[in-house]
Design an enzyme around this catalytic site. Structure first.
Site, PDB file in Angstrom:
ATOM      1  N   ARG A  91      -4.608   3.201  -7.629  1.00 22.07           N
ATOM      2  CA  ARG A  91      -3.671   2.824  -6.693  1.00 22.07           C
ATOM      3  C   ARG A  91      -2.910   1.968  -7.668  1.00 22.07           C
ATOM      4  NH1 ARG A  91      -6.445  -2.110  -2.786  1.00 22.07           N
ATOM      5  NH2 ARG A  91      -4.604  -2.749  -2.298  1.00 22.07           N
ATOM      6  N   ASP A 119      -6.429 -15.607   2.804  1.00 16.26           N
ATOM      7  CA  ASP A 119      -6.842 -14.264   1.033  1.00 16.26           C
ATOM      8  C   ASP A 119      -5.498 -14.610   1.080  1.00 16.26           C
ATOM      9  OD1 ASP A 119      -7.339 -13.505  -0.816  1.00 16.26           O
ATOM     10  OD2 ASP A 119      -8.338 -11.761   0.238  1.00 16.26           O
ATOM     11  N   PRO A 120      -4.611 -15.068  -0.057  1.00 12.97           N
ATOM     12  CA  PRO A 120      -2.986 -14.868  -0.449  1.00 12.97           C
ATOM     13  C   PRO A 120      -3.997 -14.527  -2.476  1.00 12.97           C
ATOM     14  CG  PRO A 120      -3.583 -17.292  -0.362  1.00 12.97           C
ATOM     15  CD  PRO A 120      -5.520 -16.346  -0.329  1.00 12.97           C
ATOM     16  N   ASN A 121      -5.601 -13.730  -2.598  1.00 16.34           N
ATOM     17  CA  ASN A 121      -5.401 -12.862  -3.731  1.00 16.34           C
ATOM     18  C   ASN A 121      -5.347 -14.067  -4.609  1.00 16.34           C
ATOM     19  OD1 ASN A 121      -5.492 -10.303  -1.964  1.00 16.34           O
ATOM     20  ND2 ASN A 121      -7.075 -10.944  -3.526  1.00 16.34           N
ATOM     21  N   HIS A 180     -11.099  -2.479   6.312  1.00 19.96           N
ATOM     22  CA  HIS A 180     -10.308  -2.324   7.142  1.00 19.96           C
ATOM     23  C   HIS A 180     -10.207  -1.109   7.804  1.00 19.96           C
ATOM     24  CE1 HIS A 180      -9.260  -4.049   2.607  1.00 19.96           C
ATOM     25  NE2 HIS A 180      -7.932  -3.937   2.835  1.00 19.96           N
ATOM     26  N   TYR A 199      -8.747  -7.514  10.308  1.00 25.47           N
ATOM     27  CA  TYR A 199      -8.080  -8.263   9.378  1.00 25.47           C
ATOM     28  C   TYR A 199      -6.873  -7.626   9.560  1.00 25.47           C
ATOM     29  CZ  TYR A 199      -8.264  -8.191   3.804  1.00 25.47           C
ATOM     30  OH  TYR A 199      -7.619  -7.793   2.487  1.00 25.47           O
ATOM     31  N   ASP A 227     -20.054  -6.614  -2.285  1.00 25.98           N
ATOM     32  CA  ASP A 227     -18.628  -5.008  -1.694  1.00 25.98           C
ATOM     33  C   ASP A 227     -19.675  -4.158  -2.577  1.00 25.98           C
ATOM     34  OD1 ASP A 227     -17.535  -3.066  -2.041  1.00 25.98           O
ATOM     35  OD2 ASP A 227     -15.779  -4.084  -1.452  1.00 25.98           O
ATOM     36  N   ASN A 284     -13.213 -12.652  -3.378  1.00 26.13           N
ATOM     37  CA  ASN A 284     -14.505 -11.553  -4.183  1.00 26.13           C
ATOM     38  C   ASN A 284     -13.356 -11.516  -5.717  1.00 26.13           C
ATOM     39  OD1 ASN A 284     -12.149 -10.892  -2.315  1.00 26.13           O
ATOM     40  ND2 ASN A 284     -11.410  -9.128  -3.739  1.00 26.13           N
ATOM     41  N   HIS A 338     -16.177  -7.945   1.321  1.00 26.02           N
ATOM     42  CA  HIS A 338     -15.217  -7.809   0.961  1.00 26.02           C
ATOM     43  C   HIS A 338     -15.240  -6.441   1.120  1.00 26.02           C
ATOM     44  CE1 HIS A 338     -12.616  -5.542  -2.367  1.00 26.02           C
ATOM     45  NE2 HIS A 338     -11.924  -6.537  -1.684  1.00 26.02           N
ATOM     46  N   SER A 339     -13.250  -6.302   1.483  1.00 27.93           N
ATOM     47  CA  SER A 339     -13.506  -4.417   2.013  1.00 27.93           C
ATOM     48  C   SER A 339     -12.110  -3.664   1.061  1.00 27.93           C
ATOM     49  CB  SER A 339     -13.391  -3.787   3.124  1.00 27.93           C
ATOM     50  OG  SER A 339     -12.605  -4.168   3.849  1.00 27.93           O
ATOM     51  N   ASN A 340     -12.015  -2.235   0.791  1.00 24.54           N
ATOM     52  CA  ASN A 340     -11.027  -2.152   0.560  1.00 24.54           C
ATOM     53  C   ASN A 340     -10.567  -1.005   1.873  1.00 24.54           C
ATOM     54  OD1 ASN A 340      -9.163  -3.432  -1.823  1.00 24.54           O
ATOM     55  ND2 ASN A 340     -11.088  -3.067  -2.741  1.00 24.54           N
ATOM     56  N   LYS A 363      -4.556 -11.291   5.340  1.00 25.34           N
ATOM     57  CA  LYS A 363      -3.923 -10.893   3.667  1.00 25.34           C
ATOM     58  C   LYS A 363      -3.111 -11.402   3.400  1.00 25.34           C
ATOM     59  CE  LYS A 363      -5.549  -9.135   1.252  1.00 25.34           C
ATOM     60  NZ  LYS A 363      -6.919 -10.265   0.243  1.00 25.34           N
ATOM     61  N   GLU A 411     -10.450 -18.509   1.311  1.00 27.71           N
ATOM     62  CA  GLU A 411     -10.483 -16.891   0.158  1.00 27.71           C
ATOM     63  C   GLU A 411      -9.952 -16.872  -1.181  1.00 27.71           C
ATOM     64  OE1 GLU A 411     -11.486 -13.562   2.248  1.00 27.71           O
ATOM     65  OE2 GLU A 411     -11.139 -12.409   0.330  1.00 27.71           O
ATOM     66  N   HIS A 456       0.917  -1.043  -0.402  1.00 23.50           N
ATOM     67  CA  HIS A 456      -0.299  -0.080   0.179  1.00 23.50           C
ATOM     68  C   HIS A 456       0.665   1.646  -0.033  1.00 23.50           C
ATOM     69  CE1 HIS A 456      -4.234  -1.583   1.776  1.00 23.50           C
ATOM     70  NE2 HIS A 456      -3.116  -2.231   0.949  1.00 23.50           N
ATOM     71  N   LYS A 483      -9.126 -12.435   9.842  1.00 24.43           N
ATOM     72  CA  LYS A 483      -9.011 -12.847   8.722  1.00 24.43           C
ATOM     73  C   LYS A 483      -7.319 -11.839   8.386  1.00 24.43           C
ATOM     74  CE  LYS A 483      -9.003 -11.029   3.448  1.00 24.43           C
ATOM     75  NZ  LYS A 483     -10.252 -11.128   2.864  1.00 24.43           N
TER      76      LYS A 483
HETATM   77  O1  GKR Z   1      -6.327  -3.722   0.572  1.00 24.29           O
HETATM   78  O2  GKR Z   1      -4.561  -5.026   0.343  1.00 24.29           O
HETATM   79  C1  GKR Z   1      -5.929  -4.461   0.057  1.00 24.29           C
HETATM   80  C2  GKR Z   1      -6.670  -6.282   0.074  1.00 24.29           C
HETATM   81  O3  GKR Z   1      -5.719  -6.566  -0.883  1.00 24.29           O
HETATM   82  C3  GKR Z   1      -7.781  -5.856  -0.642  1.00 24.29           C
HETATM   83  O4  GKR Z   1      -6.873  -4.513  -2.107  1.00 24.29           O
HETATM   84  C4  GKR Z   1      -8.123  -6.894  -1.529  1.00 24.29           C
HETATM   85  O5  GKR Z   1      -9.383  -5.906  -2.638  1.00 24.29           O
HETATM   86  O6  GKR Z   1      -9.006  -6.754   1.447  1.00 24.29           O
HETATM   87  C5  GKR Z   1      -9.136  -7.021  -0.200  1.00 24.29           C
HETATM   88  C6  GKR Z   1      -9.717  -8.826  -1.163  1.00 24.29           C
HETATM   89  O7  GKR Z   1     -10.365  -9.715   0.312  1.00 24.29           O
HETATM   90  O8  GKR Z   1      -9.479  -9.166  -1.870  1.00 24.29           O
HETATM   91 MG    MG Z   2     -10.623 -10.927  -0.859  1.00 21.66          MG
END
Ligand code: GKR
Ligand code: MG
Length: 435
Positions: A415, A234-236, A362, A149, A306, A282, A333-335, A205, A259, A32, A203
């Site tokens: 971003r 949540d490994p995205n 967040h 989170y 979301d 998400n 979900h959030s940001n 990240k 997730e 970030h 949770k």
């Molecule tokens: O804030 O770095 C973050 C998260 O990775 C966010 O951008 C994600 O959209 O929180 C989110 C998620 O659940 O994937």
């Molecule tokens: Mg996620």
């Protein structure tokens, strides 16, 4: 267009980009930046009632908003179908390509419509002297549970905030500025956050460190908090199917849900054949257009809605119903966000007929606020539905101009967590599958 002249119409749309301090949180896409970008909408009506909303920021969404602004002046904020049609004519229908590969969403129509819908609902609530939750069918609960989170993070906080380097800080203020780069530091972060806010679900990240360390962190959290505290990772979508299967096997009995460990509906569906943990997303099912394939493949058990990305609060209620119909769970979900989004999420969370999982937020990471009265309290891990008509929150004009000035000064226009990471590690690159 409604032929009849409305008695209530939009006289002005004040669209203010803002930047709020954000700590150096790590994720699959990088880190970030010192500021997170949002856009605040004030929808001013001819009757002097002003509706508010907040959405993720950046120049792309800001420009999209400005493009349609003049077309919206004079419209009736009750005519949301007409407004949505107008946006479709201007932006076309958002595609999944426009969403992008990042953990966050880039689509214009859903962002702009969500901003307009929430502000319109705020206006309707103020006109009727009713909270937004009543416009969504009424409250099923008075307060809404959120989850802690956690993030791996570098030391320090973001922006020009006072909380970044205070050596005397204790508790959550200290943890918010501390590094968290191994399992024990993640447990410390979790304890500080849960002590401060009373969260009862956690949770992490992921997608930031190697998968073994991330699994170790989840196991350390379970040891520290006991088996009754629901845990999520949540490994995205940055893990291979093979990695997600071997980590998933280690985390059976540890995770409440897993997730987006892998990318795309097909990979998620394959993973669910091999691992006995509910999958949540998400990232692979992110719009109504994705639902038929989600159902056909069985790509996830829980959809993380979301309202900023699914096109508003009412669309999220519709999604909840569809999830229910097809046996999917539903959560949120959030940001990085401020209090207007928090209020909207809470009204929605309160209106959902069933709520089986604490929602993401967040909010504890942000020290600043744009609403009067400062941060909305989180107590026992839950947020009470704000009192008063509409969303129940008001803009603090001084805070809004301060945050807008941050935006003008910080030089960030979109971003870009990868670019931010490259400031620290120049050779670092985002990868669709890293491990
Ligand atoms: O804030 O770095 C973050 C998260 O990775 C966010 O951008 C994600 O959209 O929180 C989110 C998620 O659940 O994937
Ligand atoms: Mg996620």
């Amino acid at each position: 267009m409604n032929a009849k002249q409305p008695s209530l119409w939009i006289e002005d749309l004040k669209i203010t980009p803002i930047a709020m301090g954000d700590p150096p949180l790590l994720n699959a896409a990088g880190i970030h930046a010192p500021y997170a970008l949002r856009i605040i909408l004030e929808m001013v009506t001819n009757r002097g009632i002003v509706g508010l909303s907040e959405i993720p920021g950046g120049e792309k969404i800001h420009r999209a908003f400005l493009k349609v602004k003049e077309l919206l002046i004079g419209r009736d904020p009750f005519q949301l179908n007409e407004i949505r049609q107008l946006l479709s004519e201007n932006f076309g229908n958002d595609t999944s390509d426009e969403r992008g590969a990042n953990p966050w969403d880039q689509r214009r129509l859903v962002h702009v419509f969500s901003a307009l819908e929430v502000a319109s609902l705020d206006i309707m609530g103020k006109l009727l002297d009713r909270p937004v939750v009543d416009l969504l069918g009424g409250a099923a609960r008075e307060s809404v549970p959120f989850a802690a989170y956690l993030f791996y993070k570098r030391e320090g906080a973001g922006g020009t905030l006072g909380y970044g380097t205070d050596p005397a800080a204790t508790g959550w203020a200290q943890a918010r500025q501390a590094a968290a780069l191994d399992p024990q530091q993640i447990v410390n972060q979790a304890q500080a956050m849960c002590n401060e806010f009373g969260f009862q679900s956690i949770k992490l990240k992921g997608g930031a460190l190697d998968p073994t360390t991330e699994c170790d962190s989840m196991i350390a959290l379970q040891e520290a908090f006991g088996p009754d505290v629901p845990l999520r990772l949540d490994p995205n979508a940055i893990w291979s199917l093979e990695t997600a299967i071997s980590c998933g096997k280690r985390l059976e009995g540890v995770l409440e849900y897993y997730e987006d460990p892998v990318r795309g509906q097909e990979q998620m569906a394959k993973l669910s054949q091999s691992v006995s943990i509910p999958l949540a997303t998400n990232m692979c099912t992110t719009s109504f257009a994705d639902l038929p394939e989600s159902i056909r493949l069985g790509s996830e058990h829980i959809i993380l809605s979301d309202h900023h990305f699914w096109g508003g609060l009412k669309a999220s209620m519709e999604l909840h119903r569809i999830c229910n119909t097809f046996g999917r769970g539903f959560s949120m979900h959030s940001n990085s966000h401020l209090g207007i989004s928090m209020a909207a999420m809470t009204h929605l969370g309160a209106a959902l007929p069933t709520l089986d999982y604490a929602l993401d937020t967040h909010y504890p990471w942000q020290a600043e606020e744009v609403i009067k009265g400062g941060k909305i309290p989180i107590e026992d891990g839950a947020v009470r539905v704000p009192e008063g008509p509409g969303l129940g929150v008001e803009i603090d004009p001084d805070a809004l101009s301060r945050l807008h000035q941050n935006y003008l000064d910080c030089g960030l226009t979109e971003r870009d967590d990868e670019a931010e990471m490259q400031k620290i590690e120049p050779s670092w690159r985002f990868e669709l599958v890293r491990w």
